[in-house]
Write an enzyme that holds these catalytic residues in place. Sequence first.
Site, PDB file in Angstrom:
ATOM      1  N   ASP A   1       0.814  -1.223   0.000  1.00 17.75           N
ATOM      2  CA  ASP A   1       0.000   0.000   0.000  1.00 17.75           C
ATOM      3  C   ASP A   1       0.851   1.278   0.000  1.00 17.75           C
ATOM      4  OD1 ASP A   1      -2.117  -1.833   0.396  1.00 17.75           O
ATOM      5  OD2 ASP A   1      -2.050  -1.571   2.570  1.00 17.75           O
TER       6      ASP A   1
ATOM      7  N   GLU B   1     -11.389   0.165  -3.468  1.00 26.84           N
ATOM      8  CA  GLU B   1     -10.529   0.705  -2.394  1.00 26.84           C
ATOM      9  C   GLU B   1      -9.300   1.353  -3.022  1.00 26.84           C
ATOM     10  OE1 GLU B   1      -9.469  -2.678   0.046  1.00 26.84           O
ATOM     11  OE2 GLU B   1      -8.297  -3.607  -1.541  1.00 26.84           O
TER      12      GLU B   1
HETATM   13  O1  FUB Z   1      -3.326  -3.479   3.490  1.00 24.08           O
HETATM   14  C1  FUB Z   1      -4.649  -3.705   3.897  1.00 24.08           C
HETATM   15  C2  FUB Z   1      -5.598  -3.398   2.786  1.00 24.08           C
HETATM   16  O2  FUB Z   1      -5.312  -4.215   1.657  1.00 24.08           O
HETATM   17  C3  FUB Z   1      -5.502  -1.994   2.240  1.00 24.08           C
HETATM   18  O3  FUB Z   1      -6.079  -1.039   3.069  1.00 24.08           O
HETATM   19  C4  FUB Z   1      -6.164  -2.192   0.930  1.00 24.08           C
HETATM   20  O4  FUB Z   1      -6.010  -1.138   0.035  1.00 24.08           O
HETATM   21  C5  FUB Z   1      -5.534  -3.471   0.459  1.00 24.08           C
HETATM   22  O5  FUB Z   1      -4.294  -3.251  -0.145  1.00 24.08           O
END
Ligand code: FUB
Length: 323
Positions: free
Chosen positions: A13, A222
């Site tokens: 991320d 996301e």
């Molecule tokens: O790293 C945890 C979660 O997985 C992140 O918040 C999302 O974007 C995905 O990468």
Amino acid sequence: MKRYLVPADYFADPAAHIFEGKIYIYPSHDYESGIPEDDWGSHFDMKDYHVFSIDGDPMTAPVIDHGVVLDVKDVPWATRQLWDCDCQEKDGKYYLYFPAKDKTDIFRIGVAISDHPYGPFTPLPDPIRGSYSIDQAVFKDDDGTYYMYFGGLMGGQLQRYRDNRALEAAEFPADDQPAIPSRMARLSDDMLQFAEEPRPIVILDENGEPLKTGDHERRFFEASWMHKHNGRYYFSYSTGDTHNLCYAIGDNPYGPFTYAGKILTEVVGWTTHHCILEKDGVSYLFHHDSVPSGGRTWLRSLKVCPLEYRPDGSIVTIDGMAE
Ligand code: FUB
């Protein structure tokens, strides 16, 4: 040509910015928690953040690990799951923004402050008022205004909210209804709160209609990111269950944005998450995959590669499986 940035450990991320002339990278710190994989991301049980810096070309220059800059045990309101973070600078102070679950197991977004881009960061006692969900990215516009983009479905809990209010129970609209949107808000002058009620980010299709819930190949899931190229605003994000990194273009930070294509196709590992940074006239995509961990999706590795635009401003799609 891609480069793994931190081969000795697992990070994911990435959010990257240029501070004090260097690239600083703010990632999540994956580790083997032993928590079984589920649809709510319980296996992503991260406990701390590191910061990395690169003085020079990110494809070749050494990557400096500045060590642990914030630990969940030092955040008064948080209990677990330090997911995707980001950082911005204002008036010589650095603000680290991060999601974590609070004592009621609800994701909130917190702020921690440092005098340096490499921390350590001191957390505020409470999360941002009215914050919810995950994956905040903070964008500084050319006029010095800062905007936060945030939200994530499923484990990120965004399906539990409408109009910034918590629902009795999570709700996904029908496939032919507009998709649940990412959210954004201008930040207050002190960088510590929302200056306005968060608003939905509308992504339009080629007919000017909002992308629908059933459009899994293109709708938001996301990993929001905002950057500017040739005066236009590029909102980019992950489509989650279809594993694309996509982008949409608008003419102001609030949108609406029109869907414009894929930045990165599916990588090894369930999640995909990125940021885009320009340095010395070259643009780069920072992201992660799970190749080095043998496909264990909760143990991800940071990567970087150049990103190209066509003359019309569209982005040349990168193959997520290519070396
Ligand atoms: O790293 C945890 C979660 O997985 C992140 O918040 C999302 O974007 C995905 O990468």
